[in-house]
Structure formats: C-alpha cells, structure tokens
Design an enzyme around this catalytic site. Sequence first.
Site, PDB file in Angstrom:
ATOM      1  CB  ALA A   1      28.637 -18.396  30.288  1.00 15.22           C
ATOM      2  CG  ASP A   2      33.418 -21.366  28.036  1.00 15.67           C
ATOM      3  OD1 ASP A   2      32.456 -22.148  28.173  1.00 15.67           O
ATOM      4  OD2 ASP A   2      34.552 -21.627  28.467  1.00 15.67           O
ATOM      5  CB  SER A   3      30.561 -21.921  23.300  1.00 18.26           C
ATOM      6  OG  SER A   3      31.851 -22.480  23.242  1.00 18.26           O
ATOM      7  CG  LEU A   4      33.044 -25.976  25.872  1.00 13.56           C
ATOM      8  CD1 LEU A   4      34.405 -26.464  26.352  1.00 13.56           C
ATOM      9  CD2 LEU A   4      32.345 -27.043  25.060  1.00 13.56           C
ATOM     10  CG  ASP A   5      30.978 -22.157  31.183  1.00 19.13           C
ATOM     11  OD1 ASP A   5      31.362 -23.220  31.711  1.00 19.13           O
ATOM     12  OD2 ASP A   5      31.655 -21.103  31.189  1.00 19.13           O
TER      13      ASP A   5
END
Length: 76
Positions: free
Chosen positions: A33-37
């Site tokens: 996951a990245d921050s948007l996820d």
Amino acid sequence: MYFEKIAEIIAEKFDIDVNEVKLTTNIFEDLGADSLDIVDMLMMLEDQYNITIPDEVAQEMRTIGDVVNYIEENAD
C-alpha cells in the site's frame, strides 16, 4: 468480531484472497500500500463503521491488527 468484515474490505481493496489477510499483515510491506491506498482503505472503513480515524492515528497504523484494535475501541 470486526476482523472478518475488515478482512473482506481489505481483500477487496487490494484484490487479494481474504485468507491472506491476518492481524499481523503489514499494510505497507505485505499489501504494498501507498499513502493513497491507506486513505482510501480508511475512508471505506470509516463509512462502514461510522467512525472517524484521525490522521495522527492513521499514521501510526502499520498492521491489520492496529486497524482492527482501533475500530473495536471506537465503533458503536
């Protein structure tokens, strides 16, 4: 009690088998996951449980267990 539903939401969000979601699953390392996820996932959970997860709390969440614990403590 909350884990099963949370696992379903996370599995759908990250397009993985629900059986792959464990309390020890690291959101960043294991799910990629990245921050948007994370924002999207938390918004889905906030809608599901009618709660607000403050940004400072969200930033400390690393595992599915962290998410489940917060929801258990704060959901109606």
